[in-house]
Design a protein around this motif. Sequence first.
Motif, PDB file in Angstrom:
ATOM      1  N   LYS A 159       0.946  -1.221   0.132  1.00  0.00           N
ATOM      2  CA  LYS A 159      -0.106  -0.475  -0.115  1.00  0.00           C
ATOM      3  C   LYS A 159       0.417   1.521   0.080  1.00  0.00           C
ATOM      4  N   SER A 160       1.845   1.501   0.474  1.00  0.00           N
ATOM      5  CA  SER A 160       2.555   2.451   0.946  1.00  0.00           C
ATOM      6  C   SER A 160       3.385   2.609  -0.552  1.00  0.00           C
ATOM      7  N   ASN A 161       3.627   1.790  -1.477  1.00  0.00           N
ATOM      8  CA  ASN A 161       4.029   1.493  -2.422  1.00  0.00           C
ATOM      9  C   ASN A 161       3.377   2.020  -4.285  1.00  0.00           C
ATOM     10  N   LEU A 162       1.983   2.016  -3.738  1.00  0.00           N
ATOM     11  CA  LEU A 162       1.501   2.487  -4.393  1.00  0.00           C
ATOM     12  C   LEU A 162       1.377   3.937  -5.013  1.00  0.00           C
ATOM     13  N   ASN A 163       1.691   3.772  -5.774  1.00  0.00           N
ATOM     14  CA  ASN A 163       1.128   5.354  -6.741  1.00  0.00           C
ATOM     15  C   ASN A 163       0.059   5.203  -8.097  1.00  0.00           C
ATOM     16  N   GLY A 249     -11.587  -0.909  -4.779  1.00  0.00           N
ATOM     17  CA  GLY A 249     -11.115  -1.102  -3.511  1.00  0.00           C
ATOM     18  C   GLY A 249     -10.510  -0.228  -3.063  1.00  0.00           C
ATOM     19  N   LEU A 250      -9.472   1.239  -3.829  1.00  0.00           N
ATOM     20  CA  LEU A 250      -9.365   1.770  -3.088  1.00  0.00           C
ATOM     21  C   LEU A 250     -10.538   2.753  -2.800  1.00  0.00           C
ATOM     22  N   ALA A 251     -11.188   2.869  -3.781  1.00  0.00           N
ATOM     23  CA  ALA A 251     -12.562   3.861  -3.633  1.00  0.00           C
ATOM     24  C   ALA A 251     -13.194   3.516  -2.518  1.00  0.00           C
ATOM     25  N   SER A 252     -13.532   2.124  -1.841  1.00  0.00           N
ATOM     26  CA  SER A 252     -14.255   1.781  -0.905  1.00  0.00           C
ATOM     27  C   SER A 252     -13.858   1.574   0.428  1.00  0.00           C
ATOM     28  N   LYS A 253     -14.505   2.637   1.310  1.00  0.00           N
ATOM     29  CA  LYS A 253     -13.989   2.359   2.578  1.00  0.00           C
ATOM     30  C   LYS A 253     -13.591   1.562   3.349  1.00  0.00           C
ATOM     31  N   GLU A 255     -11.278  -2.045   3.400  1.00  0.00           N
ATOM     32  CA  GLU A 255     -10.308  -2.106   2.521  1.00  0.00           C
ATOM     33  C   GLU A 255     -10.273  -3.650   2.217  1.00  0.00           C
ATOM     34  N   THR A 256     -10.978  -4.234   2.772  1.00  0.00           N
ATOM     35  CA  THR A 256     -11.128  -5.740   2.926  1.00  0.00           C
ATOM     36  C   THR A 256     -10.926  -6.206   1.547  1.00  0.00           C
ATOM     37  N   PHE A 257     -11.516  -5.655   0.543  1.00  0.00           N
ATOM     38  CA  PHE A 257     -11.836  -6.221  -0.513  1.00  0.00           C
ATOM     39  C   PHE A 257     -10.100  -6.210  -1.906  1.00  0.00           C
ATOM     40  N   LEU A 258     -10.277  -4.541  -0.696  1.00  0.00           N
ATOM     41  CA  LEU A 258      -8.722  -4.337  -1.166  1.00  0.00           C
ATOM     42  C   LEU A 258      -7.328  -5.351  -0.846  1.00  0.00           C
ATOM     43  N   ASN A 259      -7.779  -5.705   0.247  1.00  0.00           N
ATOM     44  CA  ASN A 259      -7.243  -6.830   0.776  1.00  0.00           C
ATOM     45  C   ASN A 259      -6.674  -7.471   0.241  1.00  0.00           C
ATOM     46  N   GLU A 260      -7.831  -8.174   0.101  1.00  0.00           N
ATOM     47  CA  GLU A 260      -7.742  -9.629  -1.295  1.00  0.00           C
ATOM     48  C   GLU A 260      -6.984 -10.253  -2.384  1.00  0.00           C
ATOM     49  N   LEU A 261      -7.314  -8.884  -2.452  1.00  0.00           N
ATOM     50  CA  LEU A 261      -5.934  -8.297  -4.379  1.00  0.00           C
ATOM     51  C   LEU A 261      -4.972  -8.317  -3.919  1.00  0.00           C
ATOM     52  N   ILE A 262      -3.819  -7.916  -2.368  1.00  0.00           N
ATOM     53  CA  ILE A 262      -2.996  -7.857  -1.711  1.00  0.00           C
ATOM     54  C   ILE A 262      -2.869  -9.656  -1.581  1.00  0.00           C
ATOM     55  N   TRP A 263      -3.959 -10.494  -1.098  1.00  0.00           N
ATOM     56  CA  TRP A 263      -3.305 -12.076  -0.730  1.00  0.00           C
ATOM     57  C   TRP A 263      -2.875 -12.255  -2.018  1.00  0.00           C
TER      58      TRP A 263
END
Length: 435
Positions: A159-163, A249-253, A255-263
């Motif tokens: 997340k911190s590297n994402l631009n 995923g980023l647009a959602s308050k 982050e559960t879905f985004l986290n799944e993509l990161i998994w």
Amino acid sequence: MTDGLSIFWFRRDLRLEDNAGLFSALESGCPVLPIFIFDPEILESLPEDDARVSFIHQKLQHMREKLSRNYQRSLAIYHGNPVTVFKNIIASHPIKAVYTNEDYEPYARNRDKKIDDLLSSQNIDFYTFKDQVVFAKNEITKDDGNPYVVYTPFMRKWKSNLNPAKHLNQFDCQNLFHKLADLADLPNLSLQDLGFIHSKILVPDYHIALSLLDKYGETRDYPALSGTSRLGPHLRFGTISIRQLVKKGLASKDETFLNELIWREFFMQILWHFPRTVHESFKKKYDRIVWRNNEEEFDKWKTGQTGYALVDAGMRELNTTGYMHNRVRMLVASFLCKHLLIDWRWGEAYFAEKLLDFELSSNVGNWQWASGSGVDAAPYFRIFNPMTQIEKFDKQRVYIKKWVPEFDTSDYPEKMVDHKMARERCLTVYKAALN
DNA sequence: TTTTGAGTTGTTCGA
DNA sequence: GTCGAACAACTCAAA
């Protein structure tokens, strides 16, 4: 016009929109011949009504139709060993370069190495692109350069590297399709030509899934609700862009879905760095476990006849639809490894055969998670209680009634194993192996 | 180098 | 019914 053609080779990126490799091919200056190759080595192990082959075939036909209708262009479809197919294409067309998107699975890496060797021997450039992930292989590592093997710090660094402006930029091919080669009679193949028939199982359209994502975090644990994204097959075959999904995923308050993509990317980089985990436990001690591996019990598990209603519902859903709800996947995996003491590889292989969204890295990673042997895995003493899980996640028995309508009648089998006994047996066997 | 805090998803038991 | 601790240490990541 320049002499020669560029090839764009479709593999796990079956879309014309936001496609990194396709975009670069179209910008190459040469007319682009798009191709897909059905590889007999992959197809030979599949049943003739395999749903994934039907899905791939259908998506290729859609792309052909769209290109033909809107741009009077087409897509060539071949069946054969990729090296042989490329040799034939090279022999009959002046190919200058081949473009494709990276595929990180061991079989694909090996195949691409052979293609690379062939092309370089012919002085043809081979360009590969990151397209199926936001961050690949070595892009998210610890400060010392080594790969993460724990999810949470990986996720934080991801997340911190994402631009977004840089990493989620769309590769808009829409205005470049006139650069596709204008060749007549590009080869096509029917399912029949490939030795397959249409599957009764269909992949759900992703537009439905996208509209439900806002509630993902709240609903995804309840198998009776349509709370999960059902996007697995689309990610698997690239019929949707990961960049588009990450934006969602980023647009959602939540982050559960985004986290799944990161998994997904976490397990992909694990597979890249530790390909041995396809066959071996990540934690070597766990390969000392003495599995019972009882074939008859395995069969009851596969067919959904264990006598545990939520386990059986899950397996029947899998067998019928090629999908199983995530919550239930965890339960059936825990049940197989821990209650029945059957090797996680057996379960992994069965899921690989049945799941439309089968992805080697996630399947291996999650099975090893369930058995306790993997990276950042569940502790071995965490054994799901198949009855408690019903009370927590399917209290009204809605999901169970759908898949196991006879669950409260005398037609339903007795529990194949007593929970308390199985739990204690598991703890004993695991302890013996891990000491 | 050493230290410190933390680690996807659970269950059981006893107060 | 509810709550916290135990379950088992161990290894990883980062300061």
